[in-house]
Design a protein around this motif. Structure first.
Motif, PDB file in Angstrom:
ATOM      1  N   SER A  51       0.841  -1.205   0.000  1.00 59.06           N
ATOM      2  CA  SER A  51       0.000   0.000   0.000  1.00 59.06           C
ATOM      3  C   SER A  51       0.873   1.251   0.000  1.00 59.06           C
ATOM      4  CB  SER A  51      -0.943   0.012   1.209  1.00 59.06           C
ATOM      5  OG  SER A  51      -0.220  -0.061   2.421  1.00 59.06           O
ATOM      6  N   ARG A  52       0.264   2.364  -0.492  1.00 58.17           N
ATOM      7  CA  ARG A  52       0.944   3.661  -0.514  1.00 58.17           C
ATOM      8  C   ARG A  52      -0.008   4.656   0.137  1.00 58.17           C
ATOM      9  NH1 ARG A  52       1.586   7.730  -4.523  1.00 58.17           N
ATOM     10  NH2 ARG A  52       0.272   6.506  -5.951  1.00 58.17           N
ATOM     11  N   HIS A  53       0.562   5.513   1.000  1.00 59.02           N
ATOM     12  CA  HIS A  53      -0.277   6.392   1.815  1.00 59.02           C
ATOM     13  C   HIS A  53       0.243   7.824   1.765  1.00 59.02           C
ATOM     14  CE1 HIS A  53      -2.227   2.938   3.915  1.00 59.02           C
ATOM     15  NE2 HIS A  53      -1.058   2.370   3.656  1.00 59.02           N
ATOM     16  N   ALA A  54      -0.701   8.743   1.906  1.00 62.40           N
ATOM     17  CA  ALA A  54      -0.341  10.146   2.114  1.00 62.40           C
ATOM     18  C   ALA A  54       0.082  10.347   3.565  1.00 62.40           C
ATOM     19  CB  ALA A  54      -1.537  11.044   1.775  1.00 62.40           C
ATOM     20  N   ASP A  56      -1.303  11.870   5.936  1.00 58.81           N
ATOM     21  CA  ASP A  56      -2.373  11.698   6.917  1.00 58.81           C
ATOM     22  C   ASP A  56      -2.877  10.263   6.986  1.00 58.81           C
ATOM     23  OD1 ASP A  56      -3.616  11.465   4.507  1.00 58.81           O
ATOM     24  OD2 ASP A  56      -5.111  13.045   4.863  1.00 58.81           O
ATOM     25  N   GLY A  57      -2.186   9.346   6.323  1.00 61.47           N
ATOM     26  CA  GLY A  57      -2.567   7.939   6.388  1.00 61.47           C
ATOM     27  C   GLY A  57      -3.540   7.502   5.331  1.00 61.47           C
ATOM     28  N   THR A  58      -3.980   8.410   4.440  1.00 61.45           N
ATOM     29  CA  THR A  58      -4.961   8.065   3.411  1.00 61.45           C
ATOM     30  C   THR A  58      -4.355   7.083   2.405  1.00 61.45           C
ATOM     31  OG1 THR A  58      -5.986  10.233   3.621  1.00 61.45           O
ATOM     32  CG2 THR A  58      -6.450   8.997   1.605  1.00 61.45           C
ATOM     33  N   PHE A  59      -5.143   6.079   2.049  1.00 59.38           N
ATOM     34  CA  PHE A  59      -4.692   5.113   1.047  1.00 59.38           C
ATOM     35  C   PHE A  59      -4.623   5.796  -0.318  1.00 59.38           C
ATOM     36  CE2 PHE A  59      -5.899   1.818   4.070  1.00 59.38           C
ATOM     37  CZ  PHE A  59      -5.007   0.792   3.782  1.00 59.38           C
ATOM     38  N   LEU A  60      -3.455   5.727  -0.952  1.00 55.36           N
ATOM     39  CA  LEU A  60      -3.287   6.169  -2.331  1.00 55.36           C
ATOM     40  C   LEU A  60      -3.271   4.975  -3.291  1.00 55.36           C
ATOM     41  CD1 LEU A  60      -0.501   8.845  -1.743  1.00 55.36           C
ATOM     42  CD2 LEU A  60      -2.989   9.206  -1.871  1.00 55.36           C
ATOM     43  N   TYR A  61      -2.894   3.846  -2.740  1.00 56.13           N
ATOM     44  CA  TYR A  61      -2.865   2.614  -3.537  1.00 56.13           C
ATOM     45  C   TYR A  61      -2.940   1.430  -2.574  1.00 56.13           C
ATOM     46  CZ  TYR A  61      -0.816  -1.428  -5.898  1.00 56.13           C
ATOM     47  OH  TYR A  61      -0.589  -2.686  -6.372  1.00 56.13           O
ATOM     48  N   ALA A  62      -3.612   0.364  -3.031  1.00 58.04           N
ATOM     49  CA  ALA A  62      -3.664  -0.887  -2.265  1.00 58.04           C
ATOM     50  C   ALA A  62      -3.637  -2.041  -3.249  1.00 58.04           C
ATOM     51  CB  ALA A  62      -4.921  -0.948  -1.401  1.00 58.04           C
ATOM     52  N   ARG A 129       8.112   2.752   4.877  1.00 58.58           N
ATOM     53  CA  ARG A 129       9.266   3.527   4.407  1.00 58.58           C
ATOM     54  C   ARG A 129       8.752   4.814   3.769  1.00 58.58           C
ATOM     55  NH1 ARG A 129      14.954   2.558   4.849  1.00 58.58           N
ATOM     56  NH2 ARG A 129      15.883   4.295   3.737  1.00 58.58           N
ATOM     57  N   THR A 130       9.308   5.957   4.146  1.00 62.39           N
ATOM     58  CA  THR A 130       8.875   7.244   3.566  1.00 62.39           C
ATOM     59  C   THR A 130       9.683   7.553   2.306  1.00 62.39           C
ATOM     60  OG1 THR A 130      10.448   8.440   4.960  1.00 62.39           O
ATOM     61  CG2 THR A 130       8.219   8.164   5.812  1.00 62.39           C
ATOM     62  N   ARG A 131       9.014   8.293   1.391  1.00 64.57           N
ATOM     63  CA  ARG A 131       9.715   8.834   0.203  1.00 64.57           C
ATOM     64  C   ARG A 131       9.681  10.348   0.280  1.00 64.57           C
ATOM     65  NH1 ARG A 131       8.349   7.336  -5.564  1.00 64.57           N
ATOM     66  NH2 ARG A 131       6.215   7.858  -4.919  1.00 64.57           N
ATOM     67  N   ARG A 132      10.832  10.989   0.021  1.00 63.47           N
ATOM     68  CA  ARG A 132      10.932  12.446   0.114  1.00 63.47           C
ATOM     69  C   ARG A 132      11.521  13.020  -1.178  1.00 63.47           C
ATOM     70  NH1 ARG A 132      10.212  14.255   5.267  1.00 63.47           N
ATOM     71  NH2 ARG A 132      10.139  12.637   6.894  1.00 63.47           N
ATOM     72  N   ILE A 140       6.759  12.838   0.253  1.00 67.44           N
ATOM     73  CA  ILE A 140       5.938  12.537  -0.916  1.00 67.44           C
ATOM     74  C   ILE A 140       4.854  11.543  -0.554  1.00 67.44           C
ATOM     75  CG2 ILE A 140       5.953  11.578  -3.243  1.00 67.44           C
ATOM     76  CD1 ILE A 140       8.871  12.488  -3.474  1.00 67.44           C
ATOM     77  N   ASP A 141       5.248  10.385  -0.024  1.00 69.45           N
ATOM     78  CA  ASP A 141       4.272   9.368   0.395  1.00 69.45           C
ATOM     79  C   ASP A 141       4.970   8.356   1.306  1.00 69.45           C
ATOM     80  OD1 ASP A 141       5.826   7.909  -1.341  1.00 69.45           O
ATOM     81  OD2 ASP A 141       4.296   7.732  -2.907  1.00 69.45           O
TER      82      ASP A 141
END
Length: 527
Positions: A51-54, A56-62, A129-132, A140-141
């Motif tokens: 999964s990928r999240h913003a 605030d924890g919002t799902f961007l992809y699952a 893991r965060t992406r910046r 970023i996510d």
């Protein structure tokens, strides 16, 4: 003119270079597209939830694993905050530690409960893991890989509960490796063996007595290796001496088990042993009292047994004195016969006294191979005078080929005396009760059965079920202990005593069963 000719050639070269660059870029773009598709395929194929999240924890992809793990279609999760699906207790823990995810290295792993579509919670273990942005450092996510660890969590919880039970039980629990080192001992075992709570590894030899250690090495551990477990009685070392224990020894099996590791569960049976010893001593005291009471009933028989040899001794001594008075110079050889007769009667009298003393003597029951005929003859001799006085016949017939039985001779004699005297009492004043019979037969390959039967009124059906109960008597003056003691003595010798069903012939028949001595092995035949 020459310059004009070079321009087209340079232009062509530049065009060719551009075309080559476009081909390289196209090839690289294709490779990137292929890699993206490959990673997409991997994400959609794995059983873990990708999964990928913003922020605030919002799902961007699952990934599609959301369907199997949580019951959600991936599209249903897009735009939903993952924090809303956390178990409240676990969300607070995550939020307390979130700065490490957002502002530091950006790598974090957490185990928590996540709500499925059906409403229940699934234990997840998620690696984040965060992406910046490399230029601005802006978040970023957050990329997450989550897997269902519910089974592992339940297994760990079960192990934890089991560990608490093992640690708190009063049984002495030991874990041993293949070199006889005790690498774990619970609190009860540490107290018994005086081991420190941490770091004090002991050996098997320090936990068990020398005899039990030899049994463990020679019998128990080979049996555990072969069959997986063993149980029996051993002795552990205690501060005040050996501690009898009922031990269960099991090999460690299953995933992660090391070869040769075993568990030793030891339950202290000292109190039970003491109670058994006390009960056995109590039974011996009751049996002794019963023999003393029986001896009191034998008073007339004892007087008869002693009177006959004493009278014979007096007669022979009187005859010898008369001969000496008539012939003072009578040679000593002439007195040989009366002196020999006196010696025979003294020996007979001593044998009678030894027999009576052995019957009355207090001692433990010690079964061993004995000749059945000798015990039956001794019991019948003790009862003979009572039967003669009552005018009831006493018959006993035993086959000569009977093997010896495993019994304590005094205890078996007491059982037979009790049965014979009960049969005599049942026969007194009963019309047609003329005799009591004692028979023996081989009832099995390793079994001998003695029966005592009478011609009395028999045992009423209402009393047959409680006839061996203590203090139950069919006679007003009886104590009701004879049959109860006889039943206990037979069990102590590894046998049995029972009342046979009424066959319609009248009277009662009691059957005493004993183990027979094993037949000796036949010598091997050599050609």
């Amino acid at each position: 003119m020459a310059g004009h000719d070079e321009n087209p050639r340079g232009l062509a070269a530049r065009c060719a270079a551009l075309e080559e660059e476009n081909r390289r870029l196209g090839s690289r773009a294709q490779r990137l597209e292929d890699e993206r598709n490959h990673y997409q395929w991997l994400a959609e194929s794995t059983t873990d939830l990708i999964s990928r999240h913003a922020r605030d924890g919002t799902f961007l992809y699952a990934s599609r694993a959301a369907r199997d793990l949580l019951g959600y279609e991936p599209e249903e999760l897009i735009g939903v905050s993952a924090y809303d699906l956390f178990h409240p207790a676990d969300l607070a823990d995550l939020l307390n530690k979130s700065p490490r995810v957002y502002y530091h290295a950006g790598f974090y792993q957490q185990t928590y409960r996540f709500r499925a579509r059906a409403g229940h919670y699934v234990w997840f273990e998620t690696t984040s893991r965060t992406r910046r942005d490399p230029d601005t450092g802006e978040l970023i996510d957050i990329l997450c890989v989550s897997r269902d660890v519910s089974r592992r969590i339940r297994a760990e919880a079960n192990r934890e509960r089991l560990a608490r039970v093992v640690e708190s039980t009063t049984d002495h629990v030991l874990f041993m490796d293949d070199r006889e080192r005790l690498f774990y001992a619970n609190e009860a075992a540490r107290r018994l063996l005086r081991l420190p709570r941490e770091g004090g590894m002991a050996s098997l030899a320090a936990a068990y007595t020398a005899a039990s250690l030899a049994e463990l090495r020679d019998i128990v551990l080979p049996a555990v290796t072969r069959y997986g477990s063993w149980s029996g009685e051993l002795e552990m070392r205690g501060p005040s001496g050996p501690v009898p224990v009922l031990s269960v020894v099991m090999t460690h099996r299953g995933p992660g088990a090391d070869p040769g590791h075993v568990s030793l569960l030891n339950r202290d049976i000292g109190l039970r042993k003491a109670a058994e010893t006390q009960a056995r001593r109590h039974q011996e005291q009751i049996a002794h009292a019963n023999r003393l009471a029986t001896t009191g009933e034998f008073a007339s028989n004892i007087a008869h047994e002693l009177n006959q040899p004493l009278g014979a001794i007096a007669n022979y001594a009187s005859g010898a004195l008369l001969k000496l008075d008539a012939t003072p110079d009578l040679p000593a050889e002439a007195l040989r016969l009366p002196l020999e007769r006196i010696s025979d009667q003294v020996a007979r009298l001593a044998e009678r006294l030894r027999h009576i003393r052995a019957f009355v003597r207090k001692g433990q029951t010690s079964p061993r191979p004995v000749a059945l005929l000798e015990v039956v003859d001794a019991a019948c001799r003790l009862c003979e005078w009572q039967f003669q006085q009552a005018g009831v016949g006493l018959e006993h017939h035993l086959p000569e080929a009977l093997p010896r039985v495993i019994a304590d001779p005094v205890a078996l004699e007491q059982v037979l005396v009790n049965l014979l005297l009960n049969a005599l009492e049942a026969s007194r004043d009963h019309p047609g009760a003329e005799r009591v019979s004692l028979r023996a037969r081989q009832s099995g390959r390793r079994e001998i059965t003695l029966t005592v039967s009478d011609q009395g009124p028999g045992v009423p059906a209402a009393e047959a079920g409680r006839i061996f109960a203590p203090f139950h008597s069919g006679r007003p003056e009886g104590l009701g202990m004879g049959l109860a003691i006889s039943h206990s003595l037979m069990e102590a010798m590894g046998g049995d005593l029972r009342l046979l069903p009424d066959a319609g012939s009248g009277g009662a028949v009691f059957a005493a069963t004993l183990r027979a001595e094993p037949a000796p092995l036949a010598p091997a035949r050599h050609p």
